[in-house]
Design an enzyme around this catalytic site. Structure first.
Site, short mmCIF file in Angstrom:
data_model
loop_
_atom_site.label_atom_id
_atom_site.label_comp_id
_atom_site.label_asym_id
_atom_site.label_seq_id
_atom_site.Cartn_x
_atom_site.Cartn_y
_atom_site.Cartn_z
N ASP A 1 29.16 6.76 117.36
CA ASP A 1 28.36 6.29 118.49
C ASP A 1 28.74 7.08 119.73
OD1 ASP A 1 26.93 4.95 120.42
OD2 ASP A 1 27.62 2.96 119.84
N CYS B 1 20.33 5.81 121.24
CA CYS B 1 21.18 6.99 120.98
C CYS B 1 21.01 7.50 119.56
CB CYS B 1 22.65 6.66 121.24
SG CYS B 1 23.05 6.29 122.95
N ARG B 2 21.69 6.85 118.62
CA ARG B 2 21.74 7.36 117.25
C ARG B 2 20.43 7.23 116.49
NH1 ARG B 2 26.84 4.05 115.31
NH2 ARG B 2 25.80 2.57 116.68
N SER B 3 19.84 6.04 116.49
CA SER B 3 18.64 5.86 115.66
C SER B 3 17.44 6.68 116.15
CB SER B 3 18.29 4.38 115.48
OG SER B 3 18.07 3.73 116.71
N ASN C 1 19.18 1.22 119.90
CA ASN C 1 17.99 2.04 119.66
C ASN C 1 17.70 3.00 120.81
OD1 ASN C 1 14.44 1.55 119.11
ND2 ASN C 1 15.78 2.98 118.07
N CYS D 1 20.34 1.41 114.72
CA CYS D 1 21.66 1.38 115.35
C CYS D 1 21.72 0.12 116.21
CB CYS D 1 21.94 2.66 116.15
SG CYS D 1 20.92 2.93 117.60
#
Length: 169
Positions: free
Chosen positions: A128, A18-20, A16, A13
């Site tokens: 996001d 939140c999402r990933s 690095n 993301c």
């Protein structure tokens, strides 16, 4: 795609945090539940959070599922990742454009957007949650978990197919 016993995946993301990291956690857990050993990591296309732990809301979301990501640390995507990983999965189109800028062009990694491997979700981006409230992290978990389980299903299908004998064909 290589067989599950030698499979490596990098989730990417922007920062690095939140999402990933949530995608990394979801895939690690899905693979663990299936009894598969895989190499999993996550990275960001920007260097904003290198060395930092995930966002506290990501940590809390993973903890709700019994997964501890407090030891994860942000890192930036590098050209050598395209040689080290079999699959690099971005979270959104902006990530994909940034990933393409780092891609040296001679690596082994297959690059795709995470939700493209989820039947019926092709072309959708993982939202996001950074600017929103904690409930956005629950929605993000649902998306990355769906991607992780779809990826796992592909790996399991490949390992059980008659043509699959340790990767040789």
């Amino acid at each position: 795609m290589p067989n599950a016993n030698s499979f490596s995946v990098l989730f990417v993301c922007l920062g690095n945090i939140c999402r990933s990291p949530l995608a990394e956690a979801a895939f690690r857990e899905a693979a663990r539940e299936a009894g598969l050993e895989v190499e999993v990591d996550s990275a960001g296309t920007a260097d904003y959070h290198v060395g930092e732990p995930p966002d506290p809301r990501s940590i809390a979301e993973a903890q709700r599922r019994g997964i501890d990501i407090t030891g994860y640390r942000g890192r930036q995507l590098h050209a050598q990742d395209f040689h080290a990983f079999d699959q690099i999965l971005g979270m959104d189109r902006s990530n994909m454009a940034n990933i393409a800028q780092v891609d040296p062009g001679d690596g082994k990694a297959r690059v795709a957007m995470l939700l493209d491997i989820v039947p019926g979700q092709e072309g959708r981006e993982v939202g996001d949650p950074w600017y929103g409230e904690a409930d956005g992290f629950s929605a993000t978990w649902a998306e990355v978990d769906a991607g992780a389980r779809a990826l796992l299903a592909v790996l399991l299908d490949q390992t059980s197919s008659p043509c699959s004998n340790g990767g040789a064909q």
